[in-house]
Enzyme design. Structure first.
Site, PDB file in Angstrom:
ATOM      1  N   ASP A 206       0.832  -1.194   0.000  1.00  0.00           N
ATOM      2  CA  ASP A 206       0.000   0.000   0.000  1.00  0.00           C
ATOM      3  C   ASP A 206       0.872   1.252   0.000  1.00  0.00           C
ATOM      4  O   ASP A 206       1.833   1.349   0.753  1.00  0.00           O
ATOM      5  CB  ASP A 206      -0.871  -0.023   1.270  1.00  0.00           C
ATOM      6  N   GLU A 268       1.857  -0.574  -5.040  1.00  0.00           N
ATOM      7  CA  GLU A 268       0.925   0.496  -5.403  1.00  0.00           C
ATOM      8  C   GLU A 268       1.706   1.791  -5.320  1.00  0.00           C
ATOM      9  O   GLU A 268       1.984   2.283  -4.228  1.00  0.00           O
ATOM     10  CB  GLU A 268      -0.265   0.572  -4.439  1.00  0.00           C
TER      11      GLU A 268
HETATM   12  C1  GLC Z   1      -4.106   3.086  -0.779  1.00  0.00           C
HETATM   13  C2  GLC Z   1      -5.363   2.257  -0.703  1.00  0.00           C
HETATM   14  C3  GLC Z   1      -6.475   3.148  -0.272  1.00  0.00           C
HETATM   15  C4  GLC Z   1      -6.143   3.722   1.094  1.00  0.00           C
HETATM   16  C5  GLC Z   1      -4.804   4.432   1.078  1.00  0.00           C
HETATM   17  C6  GLC Z   1      -4.304   4.705   2.470  1.00  0.00           C
HETATM   18  O1  GLC Z   1      -4.138   4.020  -1.767  1.00  0.00           O
HETATM   19  O2  GLC Z   1      -5.593   1.627  -1.917  1.00  0.00           O
HETATM   20  O3  GLC Z   1      -7.698   2.462  -0.235  1.00  0.00           O
HETATM   21  O4  GLC Z   1      -7.140   4.624   1.481  1.00  0.00           O
HETATM   22  O5  GLC Z   1      -3.814   3.664   0.453  1.00  0.00           O
HETATM   23  O6  GLC Z   1      -3.876   3.536   3.099  1.00  0.00           O
END
Ligand code: GLC
Ligand code: CA
Length: 553
Positions: A206, A268
């Site tokens: 994340d 991500e």
């Molecule tokens: C990422 C997740 C999202 C979350 C954010 C903070 O972007 O995909 O859903 O709110 O991180 O953890």
């Protein structure tokens, strides 16, 4: 020429399970591990290779589980660690790999570390970013950073003069960890090993481009008057994509390599360019990273072609497979993104999370395009991610009553941004009324309400219909193995500006984003198409996979 068989993760189709909305085993209206276990056969019959489970750790749910209170356990409303281990074993028995979601940028404010820090226990505040504020009594935030969800990225822990502030790039319940602290680094390597030891095959990381901040936490240069959205992490911002983050991932890769087979990572990382993204994929860092241009590309052949070329070229510079994502739990569902007039350029700061324009959505049109996009996605080299409900062609629910909204974006934006609840509605499995088999009991209330017309989109209804999107995905996933999986490079065919058509290893994929029919080659056999009857003519907003009895070259 030596031929090496790609590792599973280089060609996998990964199904994203948003656990809260996937299947509810115990009837409290919230998805859980028991519900997932019961539905694993559905996923194996769908034909995906792996699942990625959104955070399932104990959490006060300030951000739907992305606020983790304990990284080594399961959220009680989702189940137990024993059930989670059973799920991992059952998934493996069905041939499904299991990826978890690790949230290293921040913990929950109820994590033991943050509680100790608030209590002022010695040596605990340096695990986070505590700072004295500006102004006479420190009553102003320490710098000008804005939270991704809206408002300042700082919260003060008391009103007394000199009370410090802590940094949270997301919700106040998500304090950012200090990755310059060795204790933080070793703790996360230990958490990875905890789950790898339990058979987990890898992690989605994340906000992988967060973690390390520029030393001294300097002001950002040009502050936007509105909060930056998740995708607007601009080049040079002191909070994002700092060079120091790569050392963290070198350490993680070493942990993954202690296991056989090697465990894998997917980042991500919302970074401004494919060059920046490729840095995360250097051989001693992460295996793959989401390439988000595909998910924000308008339905226009020339833009799709450009996005595909860029993503492949970017990943190739470091020998990584490209990844393809049409949607996820943070963005407007594909059907709805494609259901309005399409922008004429690749969307950047005008992104709006894929909610393009105020026109009434034309879901019939959006569904046609989403089905065609799925065939494009699944024909490309590399890995593909399917967000739960995409295989049912679910649309974004844009008219949720304000009082049921749960996403912190809604309140933190001062009730101007409705946030992401509309793509997180519990799935319809069967039955004619809510909860459509999501929960065991008829009429049970679900954590977000389902729309009244979803019976027609349920798994059961689509299972019976040979032309349903569910059956299209099943066919596509099955054929992908034989036609595309090891087929080689994309070679574009010059067949008109509004067609994205390419060949890989003697098989062709044609996508028509224009407004007129497109003539397909006479000698081709249509192996699969997104519309029922393709008789040499591919209609607008449709895609087809073509095979040839004779080699085409
Ligand atoms: C990422 C997740 C999202 C979350 C954010 C903070 O972007 O995909 O859903 O709110 O991180 O953890
Ligand atoms: Ca439940």
């Amino acid at each position: 020429m030596s031929v090496t068989t790609p590792s599973w993760w280089q060609t996998a189709v990964v199904y994203q399970v948003y656990i809260r909305s996937f299947a509810d085993g115990n009837g409290d209206g919230i998805g859980d591990v028991a519900g997932m276990r019961a539905r694993l056969p559905y996923l194996s019959q769908l034909g995906v290779d792996a699942i990625w489970i959104n955070p399932w750790y104990p959490s006060p749910m300030a951000d739907a589980g992305y606020d983790v209170a304990d990284y080594r356990d399961i959220e009680p409303s989702y189940g137990t660690l024993d059930e989670a281990q059973a799920l991992i074993a059952e998934a493996h028995a069905l041939g499904l790999r299991v990826l978890l979601d690790i949230v290293p940028n921040h913990t929950s404010d109820e994590h033991a570390w943050f509680r100790a820090a608030l209590a002022g226990e010695p040596g605990t505040r340096q695990r986070y970013h505590f700072r004295t504020g500006r102004g006479v009594d420190g009553e102003l935030p320490p710098n000008n950073w804005q939270s991704v969800f809206g408002g300042p990225a700082w919260t003060r822990i008391g009103d007394a003069p000199g009370s410090p502030w802590y940094l949270h790039l997301f919700a106040p319940g998500q304090p950012d960890l200090n990755w310059d602290n060795d204790e933080v680094r070793s703790e996360f390597e230990d958490i990875l090993a905890f789950w790898f030891d339990r058979g987990v095959d890898g992690f989605r990381i994340d906000v992988a481009h967060g973690l390390v901040k520029e030393a001294g936490l300097p002001d950002e240069e040009d502050v936007l008057d509105t909060a930056q959205t998740l995708v607007e992490h601009r080049e040079g911002h002191p909070a994002w994509d700092q060079d120091g983050v790569h050392e963290v991932y070198r350490g993680w890769r070493a942990v993954a390599q202690r296991y056989s087979p090697e465990r894998i990572f997917i980042a991500e990382a919302w970074v401004p360019s494919n060059e920046r993204l490729a840095r995360y994929l250097r051989p001693d860092e992460l295996h793959t990273a989401f390439q988000f241009d595909f998910l924000r590309a308008p339905w226009r052949a020339e833009l799709l072609r450009a996005v595909v070329d860029d993503a492949i070229a970017g990943a190739a510079t470091v020998g990584a497979p490209p990844t393809w994502v049409l949607s996820n739990h943070d963005v407007t569902r594909t059907v709805t993104r494609f259901s309005r007039s399409q922008p004429t350029h690749l969307v950047g700061t005008d992104w709006e999370r894929g909610r393009w324009g105020d026109e009434d959505p034309d879901h019939i049109l959006g569904r046609k395009r989403a089905r065609a996009a799925a065939l494009l996605q699944l024909a490309l080299p590399g890995t593909a991610y399917v967000y739960q409900g995409e295989e049912l062609a679910l649309e974004e629910i844009e008219d949720l009553p304000d009082e049921v909204r749960q996403d912190p974006t809604w309140s933190q934006s001062g009730f101007t941004d409705v946030g992401r609840d509309g793509c997180r509605i519990p799935l319809p499995w069967n039955a004619t009324s809510a909860p459509y088999g999501f929960a065991p009991d008829d009429g049970a209330a679900t954590w977000l309400p389902q729309p009244a017309h979803w019976a027609e989109h349920s798994v059961e209804a689509q299972d019976r219909d040979p032309d349903s999107t569910l059956n299209l995905y099943r066919s596509a996933l099955r054929l992908r193995h034989s036609l595309w999986r090891d087929a080689g490079d994309v070679k574009w065919l010059d067949v008109g500006p509004e067609v994205a058509a390419f060949e890989r290893g003697g098989v062709q994929c044609w996508v028509n984003t224009g407004e007129t029919d497109v003539r397909l080659p006479e000698v081709a056999t249509v192996a699969l198409s997104s519309v029922r009857a393709v008789d040499r003519l591919l209609p607008p907003d449709a895609a087809a996979w073509l095979t040839f009895a004779e080699p085409t070259e």
